[in-house]
Scaffold this active site. Structure first.
Site, short mmCIF file in Angstrom:
data_model
loop_
_atom_site.label_atom_id
_atom_site.label_comp_id
_atom_site.label_asym_id
_atom_site.label_seq_id
_atom_site.Cartn_x
_atom_site.Cartn_y
_atom_site.Cartn_z
N CYS A 185 3.94 -9.52 -4.48
CA CYS A 185 5.11 -10.01 -5.20
C CYS A 185 6.39 -9.70 -4.43
CB CYS A 185 5.16 -9.39 -6.59
SG CYS A 185 6.57 -9.95 -7.54
N CYS A 201 9.36 -8.83 -6.64
CA CYS A 201 9.34 -7.47 -7.21
C CYS A 201 9.63 -6.41 -6.15
CB CYS A 201 7.99 -7.14 -7.83
SG CYS A 201 7.17 -8.48 -8.66
N ASP A 202 9.07 -6.58 -4.96
CA ASP A 202 9.07 -5.48 -3.98
C ASP A 202 9.92 -5.71 -2.74
OD1 ASP A 202 7.32 -4.08 -5.61
OD2 ASP A 202 5.55 -5.03 -4.72
#
Ligand code: NAP
Length: 317
Positions: A136, A139-140
Site C-alpha cells: 500500500c 499507507c506507507d
C-alpha cells in the site's frame, strides 16, 4: 446472536460494487444491509486519486468513500463493519451467513468481496512486511522519504503507485517481467520518461534481503538470460495483480480456474438468488466505474428475483 428476521438482500463487501448495489436496493425499497470485514470503501481506502470516474476531474479515495457514506446514510442503509465472515450456506432458498458477531439470513445475496494483493512468493517477502515490504503506497509511502524504492509489476496499479511514491522517494525502480508495460497508454506516457523512475525489464524479484531492521537488497533475475543480480533498495512494493476473495464460496458457486466468480450479464451466479459484482467477478475490465455498474445491475435483478420468487410476507421453505 442469530437474527430471526429474514432479509431481502445482504451485500457482502462495502466497496464500490456493494455500495452501488445498496443504493439501488434501498431505492427499490428492499430490506438490505452491507456486511464488510473492514470499513466501507474496499480498495478505495488505498487509492490516492481517481481521475477516470465520471463527474470528478480528480477525487481522492477517502473523499469518495465519505460521499458513499453520506449517500448510504441518506438512504438509511445499515453498514455492519469489521465482521469476519466464517461460513456461508448458499444451498437453500434462504442463504445463511455466519460471522463472529452473528448469523444472518437472506432471500438473496450479493458477493462483492473484491480481491487482495497477489504476493511475490519469494524468500524475504513475508519476513519484511512492515519493515520495507508493503502492498500500500498510499499507507506507507511517507516512510520512504529520500529512499530508493522498488516496485514489481507492469500493470496500472504498479504504475499508479510508482508515480505516487515519487512524491517521497529519491528513486523508484520498476521491475517488470516483460519488456512492455501492461498499463494504459496514458499511464505509460507519464512514467516512461519520468526523471525519478527507472526500469529493470524482463526481470523478476527472486529474493528480498535485509537486516533486523529493514530491507537492504533484492536479488533480481533476468528471465531471458537467467542472470541474477543484486540491487540495493530500501523498500519493495509488489503490485502484480490480485487474487479474488472467494475462498468461502468455493464448491457452492461456479468459479473460473483462477477463483473469479462466473456470472451472466445480470450478475447472477449459477445459484438462484446469489449475485456477484466488482473485482471478485470474472470480467475483462476491473475499474471503479465497472464495479459501480455491476452493483447496480445485480441489485436491480435481485429486486426482480425477489418479486418473482417470494410472495409478499411469505416465509420461504
Ligand atoms: P494487472 O493489470 O493484472 O497487472 C499485473 C502486473 O503484474 C502485470 O504487468 C503482470 O505482468 C505482473 N505480474 C503478474 N504476476 C506476476 C508475477 N508472479 N511476477 C511478476 N510479475 C507479475 O493488475 P493491477 O495492476 O493490479 O490491476 C488490476 C485491475 O485494476 C486491472 O484491470 C487494472 O486496469 C485496474 N486498475 C485500474 C487503474 C486505473 O484505471 N486508474 C488503476 C489500478 C488498477 P504481465 O504484464 O506480464 O502479465
Amino acid at each position: 446472536m442469530e437474527e430471526s428476521r429474514i432479509r431481502d438482500f445482504i451485500i457482502l463487501g462495502g466497496g464500490p460494487a456493494g455500495v452501488s448495489a445498496a443504493i439501488y436496493a434501498a431505492r427499490g425499497m428492499i430490506d438490505c444491509f452491507i456486511l464488510d470485514t473492514a470499513t466501507l470503501g474496499g480498495q478505495l481506502n488505498w487509492t490516492e486519486t481517481i481521475e477516470n470516474y465520471p463527474g470528478y476531474l480528480k477525487i481522492s479515495g477517502f473523499e469518495l468513500i465519505e460521499k458513499f457514506r453520506e449517500q448510504l446514510e441518506n438512504l438509511n442503509v445499515e453498514i455492519k463493519q469489521f465482521q469476519e465472515i466464517q461460513k456461508v450456506d448458499l444451498t437453500k432458498q434462504v442463504k445463511i451467513i455466519e460471522t463472529l458477531e452473528g448469523t444472518y439470513r437472506a432471500k438473496s445475496i450479493l458477493i462483492a468481496t473484491g480481491a487482495n494483493p497477489r504476493k511475490l512468493g519469494v524468500p524475504g517477502e513475508k519476513e519484511f512486511i512492515g519493515r520495507g515490504v508493503s502492498y500500500c503506497a498510499v499507507c506507507d509511502g511517507a516512510f520512504f522519504k529520500e529512499k530508493n524504492i522498488t516496485v514489481a509489476g507492469g500493470g496500472n496499479s504498479a504504475i499508479e503507485e510508482s508515480l505516487y511514491l515519487t512524491r517521497y522517494a529519491s528513486s523508484v525502480t520498476i521491475v517488470h517481467r516483460r519488456d512492455e508495460l501492461r498499463a494504459s497508454k496514458a499511464y505509460q506516457e507519464k512514467v516512461l520518461n519520468h526523471p525519478k523512475i527507472k526500469f529493470i525489464w524482463n526481470s523478476v524479484i527472486e529474493e528480498i534481503k535485509g537486516n533486523d531492521r529493514a530491507v537492504t537488497d533484492i536479488m533480481v533475475k533476468n528471465v531471458k538470460t537467467g542472470k541474477i543480480e543484486e540491487y540495493k533498495t530500501d523498500g519493495v512494493f509488489p503490485y502484480i495483480g490480485a487474487n479474488p476473495n472467494t475462498g468461502l464460496f468455493k464448491g457452492q458457486i461456479n468459479l473460473d480456474e483462477t477463483g473469479y466468480i462466473l456470472t451472466d450479464e445480470t450478475m447472477k451466479t449459477n445459484v438462484a438468488g446469489v449475485y456477484a459484482a466488482g473485482d471478485v467477478r470474472k470480467t475483462n475490465l476491473r475499474q471503479l466505474v465497472v464495479s459501480a455498474s455491476d452493483g447496480a445491475i445485480a441489485a436491480t435483478d435481485a429486486i426482480k428475483y425477489l418479486d418473482e420468487v417470494f410472495e409478499e410476507n411469505s416465509i420461504p421453505a
